[in-house]
Design an enzyme around this catalytic site. Structure first.
Site, PDB file in Angstrom:
ATOM      1  N   GLU A  26      -6.800  -9.701   5.862  1.00 33.04           N
ATOM      2  CA  GLU A  26      -5.487  -9.079   5.726  1.00 33.04           C
ATOM      3  C   GLU A  26      -4.754  -9.607   4.496  1.00 33.04           C
ATOM      4  OE1 GLU A  26      -1.957  -6.900   6.470  1.00 33.04           O
ATOM      5  OE2 GLU A  26      -4.087  -6.602   6.891  1.00 33.04           O
TER       6      GLU A  26
ATOM      7  N   GLU B  88      -3.517  -4.335  -2.462  1.00 31.49           N
ATOM      8  CA  GLU B  88      -2.699  -3.141  -2.249  1.00 31.49           C
ATOM      9  C   GLU B  88      -1.515  -3.072  -3.200  1.00 31.49           C
ATOM     10  OE1 GLU B  88      -2.436  -1.478   2.239  1.00 31.49           O
ATOM     11  OE2 GLU B  88      -1.740  -3.532   2.000  1.00 31.49           O
TER      12      GLU B  88
ATOM     13  N   CYS C 140       1.919  12.757   1.874  1.00 36.46           N
ATOM     14  CA  CYS C 140       2.748  13.936   1.619  1.00 36.46           C
ATOM     15  C   CYS C 140       3.992  13.902   2.499  1.00 36.46           C
ATOM     16  CB  CYS C 140       2.011  15.247   1.851  1.00 36.46           C
ATOM     17  SG  CYS C 140       0.567  15.501   0.817  1.00 36.46           S
TER      18      CYS C 140
ATOM     19  N   HIS D 163     -22.960 -18.099   1.055  1.00 35.25           N
ATOM     20  CA  HIS D 163     -23.945 -17.024   1.044  1.00 35.25           C
ATOM     21  C   HIS D 163     -23.592 -15.951   0.012  1.00 35.25           C
ATOM     22  CE1 HIS D 163     -26.017 -18.583   4.617  1.00 35.25           C
ATOM     23  NE2 HIS D 163     -24.803 -18.925   5.032  1.00 35.25           N
TER      24      HIS D 163
ATOM     25  N   LYS E 232       1.418   5.760   3.231  1.00 37.62           N
ATOM     26  CA  LYS E 232       1.725   5.002   4.444  1.00 37.62           C
ATOM     27  C   LYS E 232       0.966   5.544   5.642  1.00 37.62           C
ATOM     28  CE  LYS E 232       3.975   1.901   6.816  1.00 37.62           C
ATOM     29  NZ  LYS E 232       3.603   0.491   6.619  1.00 37.62           N
TER      30      LYS E 232
ATOM     31  N   LYS F 176      -3.473  -7.264   1.374  1.00 38.26           N
ATOM     32  CA  LYS F 176      -2.094  -7.208   0.893  1.00 38.26           C
ATOM     33  C   LYS F 176      -2.036  -7.405  -0.618  1.00 38.26           C
ATOM     34  CE  LYS F 176      -0.230  -5.696   3.905  1.00 38.26           C
ATOM     35  NZ  LYS F 176      -1.368  -5.362   4.545  1.00 38.26           N
TER      36      LYS F 176
ATOM     37  N   ASN G 248       1.238  20.017   4.002  1.00 37.91           N
ATOM     38  CA  ASN G 248       0.513  18.752   4.073  1.00 37.91           C
ATOM     39  C   ASN G 248      -0.828  19.017   4.735  1.00 37.91           C
ATOM     40  OD1 ASN G 248       2.873  17.625   3.173  1.00 37.91           O
ATOM     41  ND2 ASN G 248       3.360  16.558   5.072  1.00 37.91           N
ATOM     42  N   GLY G 249      -1.869  18.324   4.265  1.00 37.42           N
ATOM     43  CA  GLY G 249      -3.177  18.483   4.885  1.00 37.42           C
ATOM     44  C   GLY G 249      -4.197  19.073   3.934  1.00 37.42           C
TER      45      GLY G 249
ATOM     46  N   ARG H  86       5.642   7.468   2.166  1.00 46.72           N
ATOM     47  CA  ARG H  86       4.395   8.088   2.611  1.00 46.72           C
ATOM     48  C   ARG H  86       3.355   8.150   1.493  1.00 46.72           C
ATOM     49  NH1 ARG H  86       5.118  10.731   7.462  1.00 46.72           N
ATOM     50  NH2 ARG H  86       3.394  12.168   7.107  1.00 46.72           N
TER      51      ARG H  86
ATOM     52  N   TRP I 275       0.591  14.388  -2.274  1.00 46.71           N
ATOM     53  CA  TRP I 275      -0.465  13.413  -2.551  1.00 46.71           C
ATOM     54  C   TRP I 275      -1.718  14.229  -2.842  1.00 46.71           C
ATOM     55  CZ3 TRP I 275      -5.136  11.364  -0.617  1.00 46.71           C
ATOM     56  CH2 TRP I 275      -5.431  10.062  -1.012  1.00 46.71           C
TER      57      TRP I 275
END
Length: 617
Positions: free
Chosen positions: A490, A497, A2, A513, A612, A494, A103-104, A27, A77
């Site tokens: 990582e 995402e 947000c 395995h 973000k 990426k 926000n929140g 964000r 968001w």
């Protein structure tokens, strides 16, 4: 997560707010809205829509008024209620007088809503935010209070997290703001104020900012001093004005197609900025104030706990290998989101290192508070000056990466590893767990890492060529060993995402395995195989993949012959020591993900469903 922008002053509010919302797009959001107060006809003008800020621009043309010098904007968001026009912010109270952006999450919104329904209030949206603005109105009306006091009383009935801006058209010369858990900055200009989730929306107008602390509120009035109060006990707080460190150039694309690509290419410079003044290789010195001032706490630590989320967690995993190898201090790496809920064992002689790019990650902040309650020493590693984590921790170190706008973190990862490596080296020197020759060798190697990263960036065209071949893959496997196992995690993160291709990272030895069952001619497998480290073992893993017709993309040291003969595609990187190799091996994986996402026509900088800065659970 947000974004909030507000303005009160003498300028036209609309362009400031729209531009500010665009600056906050990184964000993550799914809808946007704006409120303007027209001082001519004394009316509120509101436009809001599902979609992007560009959609809001198109929808808000009819409400633009050059004489509107007060306004608020928001990117949402979705939490309570699906993304649609009605659930978008701003929200009005039932009287139409109060406007809020938020926000929140208000966790106890349901009982509050039931009580307000019993009192005759109605609700147009499914949001917790509309409950909050009507709660403020009810308190204001019932107790005959001014807006600021009504906000304070209402927030003392609220459970959850928030950053809010509230406006009352009956008193149009002020905006009331408050925060708990979600960041909020106030830009202080000459006869004007700005409000935003971070400083980027107002950096060109003022370099002075106040960052509200948790459970603080501010009453922002034209031509009057700013008043900040504690929400719980109403005590006055002296405003602390900080001079902003960022500049406009840092938050613009600078000729690159995407912020992510710009930030990938910034890594040689920002790694150097991270160790500048801290690493004096020729003198054999590492000096970090946060470490030096608390050296005894580190040296007497029975254990180091690292808490983080996402990419920062991967940096923590790299640090686990480095710190244990260099210092012989046991290290555990925890997801902050799990750490806070599993009743962890924390001792007073533990050191907790909390890592976060934004310095606002809700789960990491909660983990910090838990660790402090248990008496542990907490050290923060973050990028944003003045962020909550930098204020909540006992000490810390900034990464100096500059603003990172792309949601998929790149330069934050490498600068976090740089800081954590310097900490490990400083402790090893003090403990005597590294020989003098090894200590000096690592210092010299770290000093030339920026040039080696620059050299690794020369693989861009090769990465683009490989991306064209695998852009339509539906799955991908990443394998690494030792220091490069976290890099495999990582790299996979990426890819998923920003390109939405399912990808998993594994320790190369674990392939047998389970994951080996997935390998066939359709499965690209990215293998991180530098010459240093467990090279022979990785070669064996590559042979196992090849015998099952997997498509092998290998990251290898320049001059490699053995892996080159086995792999379908090879990206070469300069040689470096095993411990520092993650700073190099991650570069081609970032480029590969970027080009695949671009070729799939994905929104690279603002991938779907992601934010973000995750400031709610």
């Amino acid at each position: 997560m947000c974004g909030i922008v507000g303005y009160i002053g003498y300028r036209e509010a609309y362009p400031i707010i729209i531009k500010g919302l665009k600056r906050l797009e990184y964000r993550g959001y799914d809808s946007a809205g704006i409120m303007l107060y027209d001082s001519n006809d004394k009316t509120l003008k509101i436009a809001k829509t599902k979609g992007k800020v560009s959609d809001l621009e198109a929808k808000s043309k009819e409400i633009v008024a050059s004489n509107a010098t007060i306004g608020m904007g928001h990117t949402r968001w979705a939490t309570h209620g699906v993304p649609n026009d009605i659930n978008s912010h701003p929200h009005l109270s039932n009287s139409g007088n109060l406007v809020i952006i938020h926000n929140g999450i208000i966790e106890n919104y349901e009982p509050l809503k039931k009580e307000l329904l019993n009192r005759g209030y109605t609700f147009a949206s499914d949001t917790d935010t509309e409950v909050l603005v009507n709660l403020i109105e009810e308190v204001k009306k019932k107790e005959n209070l001014k807006l600021g006091k009504a906000v304070q009383v209402a927030l003392n009935q609220v459970v959850g997290a928030y950053a809010i801006c509230v406006f009352d058209k009956e008193n149009p010369d002020e905006i009331v703001v408050a925060r708990l858990g979600s960041p909020l900055a106030i830009g202080v200009g000459q006869d004007e104020y700005f409000v935003a989730s971070d400083a980027s929306p107002f950096i060109e107008y003022t370099s002075n900012a106040i960052y509200l602390e948790d459970e603080e509120m501010a009453i922002i009035r034209l031509h009057k001093p700013l008043k900040i109060r504690k929400i719980k006990d109403d005590t006055l707080v002296d405003p602390y004005i900080q001079e902003l460190q960022m500049n406009l150039e840092q938050i613009e694309k600078g000729g690159y197609d995407h912020f992510m690509l710009k930030e990938i290419y910034e890594q040689p410079n920002v790694i150097k900025d991270t160790y500048r003044g801290r690493l004096l290789a020729n003198q054999g010195i590492i000096q970090m104030a946060g470490v030096e001032d608390n050296l005894e706490k580190f040296l007497h630590a029975q254990r180091i706990l690292i808490v983080a989320c996402g990419t920062s967690w991967h940096a923590g995993l790299v640090a686990e290998y480095i710190i244990e190898e260099f210092t012989r201090i046991p290290v555990e790496v925890e997801y902050a989101s799990e750490f806070r809920y599993r009743n962890p064992i924390i001792n007073k002689d533990d050191v907790v290192i909390a890592i976060s790019q934004s310095g606002e990650t809700a789960d990491t902040l909660a983990a910090i508070k838990l660790a402090k309650e248990k008496g542990a020493f907490v050290f923060g590693v973050c990028n944003v000056v003045g962020s909550s984590i930098s204020r909540e921790t006992h000490a810390g170190a900034y990464t100096h990466a500059g603003p990172e706008i792309g949601v998929a973190s790149t330069k934050a990862f490498t600068t976090q590893i740089t800081v954590l490596t310097m900490i490990a080296l400083r402790l090893a020197k003090a403990k005597g767990t590294l020989s003098n020759s090894d200590f000096h060798r690592y210092l010299q190697e770290l000093e030339v890492i920026p040039e080696k990263v620059r050299e690794a960036l020369e693989s861009n065209e090769k990465a683009k060529e490989i991306a064209a071949k695998f852009k339509d893959a539906s799955n991908c496997l990443y394998l690494g060993r030792g220091y490069n196992f976290p890099v495999a995690l990582e790299g996979a993160l990426k890819l998923k995402e920003i390109s939405y291709i399912h990808a998993e990272g594994y320790p190369a030895a674990e392939m047998k395995h389970g994951p080996i069952a997935l390998i066939d001619e359709q499965m690209p497998v990215v293998v991180i195989a530098p010459k240093q480290g467990h090279y022979d073992k990785v070669v064996s893993n590559i042979q196992e993949i090849k015998s099952r017709s997997g498509k092998i993309i290998a990251v290898v040291t320049k001059g490699d012959i053995q892996v080159k003969e086995l792999a379908d595609h090879v990206i070469e990187i300069p040689e470096t020591s095993d411990a520092l190799s993650p700073l190099i091996t991650t570069i081609p994986l970032q480029l590969l993900s970027y080009h695949i996402a671009v070729m799939r026509e994905c929104n690279v900088d603002q991938p779907r469903n992601l934010a973000k800065s995750v400031t709610v659970e």
